[in-house]
Design an enzyme around this catalytic site. Sequence first.
Site, PDB file in Angstrom:
ATOM      1  N   ASP A  21       0.741  -1.269   0.027  1.00 23.76           N
ATOM      2  CA  ASP A  21      -0.028   0.126   0.182  1.00 23.76           C
ATOM      3  C   ASP A  21       0.801   1.212   0.160  1.00 23.76           C
ATOM      4  OD1 ASP A  21       0.298   1.128   2.664  1.00 23.76           O
ATOM      5  OD2 ASP A  21      -0.528  -0.785   3.428  1.00 23.76           O
ATOM      6  N   ALA A  22       0.264   2.278  -0.381  1.00 22.73           N
ATOM      7  CA  ALA A  22       1.108   3.572  -0.477  1.00 22.73           C
ATOM      8  C   ALA A  22       1.795   4.122   0.677  1.00 22.73           C
ATOM      9  CB  ALA A  22       0.122   4.760  -0.953  1.00 22.73           C
TER      10      ALA A  22
END
Length: 257
Positions: A116-117
């Site tokens: 995820d970011a």
Amino acid sequence: MNNANGESPSNPEGERLQKVMAAAGVASRRVCEDLIYQGRVAVNGEVVDAAGRRVLPTDRVTVDGTAIQLDTTKQYVMLNKPVGVVSSMADESGRPDLREFTRDYDERLFNVGRLDANTSGLLILTNDGELAHVLAHPSFGVMKTYIAKVEGIVSAQTIGKLTKGIELDDGPIAADKARALGRASGNETMVEITLHSGRNRIVRRMLDAVGHPVIDLVRRQFGPLNLGSLPVGRTRDLTKAELGEVLTIARNADVQS
């Protein structure tokens, strides 16, 4: 049956095995011939002990049971993904994506699985779909290890909960391994978690469920690959040894399936 030149007619269109092995970086052609005579080389699961066998890029060659790469069009790259970059080759929202790390490669690469970011660390980029499927799919049991900085002081009882299993909204989950690495600073703890699940944001959700929200999360290992000292935002090609290990995982999975 071999011809007068000692070559197998089974793949007359292919390249000699020792030449292909040398081109793959196994060793010099002479040493590769010695490996063949010693019975340490197999093609498609069959031991070859005489030089001259011809092989195609689609053939599967192993040395001492470890796979080697014959198809030179395949690329295998390790990235230390920075925080803020999404695991996509084209983000529809215009956020920073993986294109900036792949534009210098001739082949069109894609990411194996996702981070995820807000998570940094080891991400594999490749154009080998078969390998990507095996490494990313949880049914093949490829382990991933994360280091998390979390809020609070993590007790031995909490580590036990993570390994015995906890219930999340999308079902039960247990870490394959977990341990507290010690205090980070103040009221924070460093935790190492290893698991093979590919569920979305699973490490963050597990730690949140046991009362220790994640402050910072890094993936350090993916199967046999270790991030090592690769700086954030940098890429490198896998070494011959690393590539042999991941190709062997993929081929063993193919045999078992």
